[in-house]
Design a protein around this motif. Sequence first.
Motif, mmCIF file in Angstrom:
data_model
loop_
_atom_site.group_PDB
_atom_site.id
_atom_site.type_symbol
_atom_site.label_atom_id
_atom_site.label_comp_id
_atom_site.label_asym_id
_atom_site.label_seq_id
_atom_site.Cartn_x
_atom_site.Cartn_y
_atom_site.Cartn_z
ATOM 1 N N ASP A 128 1.044 4.075 -2.897
ATOM 2 C CA ASP A 128 0.737 5.459 -2.539
ATOM 3 C C ASP A 128 1.811 6.396 -3.096
ATOM 4 O O ASP A 128 1.514 7.412 -3.740
ATOM 5 C CB ASP A 128 0.652 5.558 -1.006
ATOM 6 N N LEU A 150 -6.727 6.975 1.407
ATOM 7 C CA LEU A 150 -6.312 5.842 2.245
ATOM 8 C C LEU A 150 -7.331 5.556 3.331
ATOM 9 O O LEU A 150 -7.874 6.482 3.943
ATOM 10 C CB LEU A 150 -4.965 6.151 2.916
ATOM 11 N N ALA A 156 0.841 -1.204 0.000
ATOM 12 C CA ALA A 156 0.000 0.000 0.000
ATOM 13 C C ALA A 156 0.877 1.255 0.000
ATOM 14 O O ALA A 156 0.625 2.222 -0.736
ATOM 15 C CB ALA A 156 -0.919 -0.015 1.222
ATOM 16 N N LYS A 157 1.919 1.215 0.814
ATOM 17 C CA LYS A 157 2.829 2.370 0.916
ATOM 18 C C LYS A 157 3.518 2.621 -0.426
ATOM 19 O O LYS A 157 3.607 3.775 -0.899
ATOM 20 C CB LYS A 157 3.868 2.075 2.003
ATOM 21 N N VAL A 203 -4.778 2.192 7.124
ATOM 22 C CA VAL A 203 -3.646 2.206 6.200
ATOM 23 C C VAL A 203 -2.822 3.481 6.402
ATOM 24 O O VAL A 203 -1.592 3.448 6.534
ATOM 25 C CB VAL A 203 -4.117 2.090 4.733
ATOM 26 N N ALA A 204 -3.542 4.594 6.482
ATOM 27 C CA ALA A 204 -2.864 5.887 6.683
ATOM 28 C C ALA A 204 -2.012 5.844 7.952
ATOM 29 O O ALA A 204 -0.855 6.291 7.981
ATOM 30 C CB ALA A 204 -3.904 7.004 6.768
#
Lengths: 292, 292, 292, 292
Positions: A25, A37, A21-22, A41-42
């Motif tokens: 992003d 996000l 995910a990172k 996740v954030a």
Amino acid sequence: MFMRTIGIMANAGKDAALHVAKAADEYLRARGVAVLLQHHVAEEIGDAGRGLSDSEVTDADAVLVMGGDGTILATSRECASKGTPMLPIHLGRFGFLTEVSPEDLNPALDALLSGNFTVDERMMLRCESLRGADEEDQASAFALNDVVIANGPLSRVLHLRMSVNGKYVTTYAADGIIIATPTGSTAYSLSAGGPLVHPSMQTILVTPICPHTLTARALLVPEDAEITIVVERDPQDMVRVTVDGQVGFPLLAGDEIKVRRSPYPARLLTVGGADFYDKLQSKLRWGERMVY
Amino acid sequence: MFMRTIGIMANAGKDAALHVAKAADEYLRARGVAVLLQHHVAEEIGDAGRGLSDSEVTDADAVLVMGGDGTILATSRECASKGTPMLPIHLGRFGFLTEVSPEDLNPALDALLSGNFTVDERMMLRCESLRGADEEDQASAFALNDVVIANGPLSRVLHLRMSVNGKYVTTYAADGIIIATPTGSTAYSLSAGGPLVHPSMQTILVTPICPHTLTARALLVPEDAEITIVVERDPQDMVRVTVDGQVGFPLLAGDEIKVRRSPYPARLLTVGGADFYDKLQSKLRWGERMVY
Amino acid sequence: MFMRTIGIMANAGKDAALHVAKAADEYLRARGVAVLLQHHVAEEIGDAGRGLSDSEVTDADAVLVMGGDGTILATSRECASKGTPMLPIHLGRFGFLTEVSPEDLNPALDALLSGNFTVDERMMLRCESLRGADEEDQASAFALNDVVIANGPLSRVLHLRMSVNGKYVTTYAADGIIIATPTGSTAYSLSAGGPLVHPSMQTILVTPICPHTLTARALLVPEDAEITIVVERDPQDMVRVTVDGQVGFPLLAGDEIKVRRSPYPARLLTVGGADFYDKLQSKLRWGERMVY
Amino acid sequence: MFMRTIGIMANAGKDAALHVAKAADEYLRARGVAVLLQHHVAEEIGDAGRGLSDSEVTDADAVLVMGGDGTILATSRECASKGTPMLPIHLGRFGFLTEVSPEDLNPALDALLSGNFTVDERMMLRCESLRGADEEDQASAFALNDVVIANGPLSRVLHLRMSVNGKYVTTYAADGIIIATPTGSTAYSLSAGGPLVHPSMQTILVTPICPHTLTARALLVPEDAEITIVVERDPQDMVRVTVDGQVGFPLLAGDEIKVRRSPYPARLLTVGGADFYDKLQSKLRWGERMVY
């Protein structure tokens, strides 16, 4: 479809999902895309202030879904009514729904941004449970795979009275019943003896679980059929409806379950990966000649 | 075998059973046979003082069992270690185990008293559950039909590691597993896709319930096999062992279930009624040419 | 659709069919309808001069088909390209396709003449066999039920390489393969383990016959799929294609069979009789609770 | 059992078989064993003068069988009545019957000579075909895997009337029927939906091929059962009995086939190789967790 905002939904329990995910992003933001996000996740990628609710994330032009088939099933229920297309990034073992592996993430995102993708519409089901004289809608849910009505661990046989479009068809004496989409034909329905159905099709599969009559067989009805199941006898055991193997609620004798095609299909993005027949080969070994 | 004392076991919930019990009691006593009654039977036929415990009733030379297949299954567990032969008198619908219908009661009793009967020995299973480091025997039960290990209503897949005589065979990914006797081949195992096995045979059937691999199939192992099942993963759902669909107990991950042939067969009396092949015809319609 | 001319096709081998044909002829002519008779029907009802070829008879506004399911299958191949609707009058046992019983003949004809009918369109298949370098079309046929590729009585396994829309899917090691319409799902495909499919649906079922791999299962593909089967190894046994169990031709190794949806559906007239779900109940006993 | 003479039977069509035969011949003779060679083997290894008939070769204390499962099936019919034990040396793909691979030849022969082996007795079937009023035995054969009665390529349904020990059981409407030993349970019977049966068991499996009734299921009867099949209707298609997929003969309507346990088991030598459960894992992938 031009991708200005892309959401990211990830399986909270998986480190790998958050890692990917990172990466996504960063890659997307570097290309001028607004990335939405989920709160968790954030937080986990150290940018808690950007966290949004699931409902806000699925307002994006598309959503990257990071996890296994289960994560996609859950996200599809969020996205269904909005029509948000999903690009599954699979973590762990390759599933029937998962599409892109993490090592192919960047090319897949490039394809997404340059419009090199197709959208597969997958039929979903809508399930309603009605109780009592008023028959008011008491619970409802969307399913991408299946709606399962089954008994509990004491293994008492259920008697499930089925009608299609108001017409009585049969009463299954069985451990339960699976009402599946074509997408769901490769999931639980397959275990119960059902056929494989190409996921682009529009049909509803009804497959009994361990039928106590020998005459039962999987039944496919047209896409516009409304299936009604009534739990007939007062079962001493707990009976449940389960949607996509994830959410569910208990039933009482006399409860009525109605299942029909959802007005909202799931929309899966594909960027040149394996098609259904490839997946039959890799997942079910159809390509091999496993002759005995 | 000369019948000096005959016990009567009857399904407490059925009026018809008690009516037939009373008739049999009178008929037998008029012929000089000592009749042993369960407490609830004695009470309901107005002769409470004659009531005996189940253990006392099954000390008789033979036991009349009045009810359906379920009543016989329950009684067989009582009679097994004593070797008491059972004559099933069926009430309600005709089952695979039930033998004499109430209207044939008197001729059947005459046959019993004059020695015109045969004794069918039916293999039973012994199931033990072991837990923890000491692996001490924590629970055990006898089964005339089957031992079932299955999950609960949330329908999570179980991983059941099976060994036979200490040798690893396979790990079933399934809703559960049925370990059945030949007698049990016409019960739950049949629903799960198992074969029909003549009840005089000595073998153990292993049939997975909704296997999540396509390669599983019913397996028959020799009578002297010891089958060990270990529940592999920590299931979030409740897993249970159930014996003959009647008694059971919950399992934890890591629990070990051992199933082998019981040293005690069930002994069923037959007085000239339908044999196994007749029952295939009447119960499963094998005699008809139901050509489609 | 106004019925000015009605054709009559009857199973030549059945006296009852000719008796009913004569009755229908008289009834219709008394109501001013022109009746077109097959040669053998005209002859047998003593009016040989009126005899016409099958092709002339199927030029009528509708055709009455008198016989069993086999007669309808044969007639459907005649009627397909013309779109002539068929009203099946069943003789002998009730089938999945047959509709009106002889005792209901007159009311059915009244319904037909007064426009009280509906037309069920049933998908058909077109099968072509190609051989050699030129791959010229060497034989072709229409099927209402199924196209079957199977080996002969020496029971050697066939290797059948299947592609869908030019894409390789799998190689079945099996006794043969059944490619069926939804209508054919209640025929041979059912015997081979296939699902029941509502006859109004548009899909093609592929069901292997006794697959020698455990992973095969019936597969349903979309209506626009083109299925190609190549017989792979040089079989020592005779391999044949059979259409609707009636017409066929032998295959050589390397022959290619292409099956796709026919542009012409079969058109079946219904005048208020049993629908598909009724037939499941009466033919497959789905209405009964045949609990064991 | 002390091995003074060892026979060698080899698949004539396979170079590898003859190569291994030559190596075994030399190895055994160097250790003082008399080696008996089939005519074609003797010829091909350049020692034609030593060639013997199959009947002479199977008079040895044991026979090495070089080929695939088919070669062993054929040899088992030769060896059955003499009780000659067979050591299968597999060439080509590993089968359920084959035991030793060529690279393990020498250690296997050492084991054989030093008595480090066990003898597995495998039940065989005896099949007789009777015709006409005299019902004289017209043809008979032994089977290690199965006796199959099946129709020809025109796929007409057969009606096969089955009795067990003279008692009528059912009439199968089917493409055919498979009567198999436990050893044969992993062959054709498995394709037709039958269960896996441990090869040490004593039972006869009856499995219909594509039954046209939904109620048929594989049936296991005791070892002392005599199964009689009568082909009921006059079939327009060719019906055949085939034994072990290798030898057969055509049937007429009314012909009676009797199948019972052969008095002679096949005797397979094992020298520490894979057992039945290992073969389930390697051949049917039971060891893998092929979860979908």
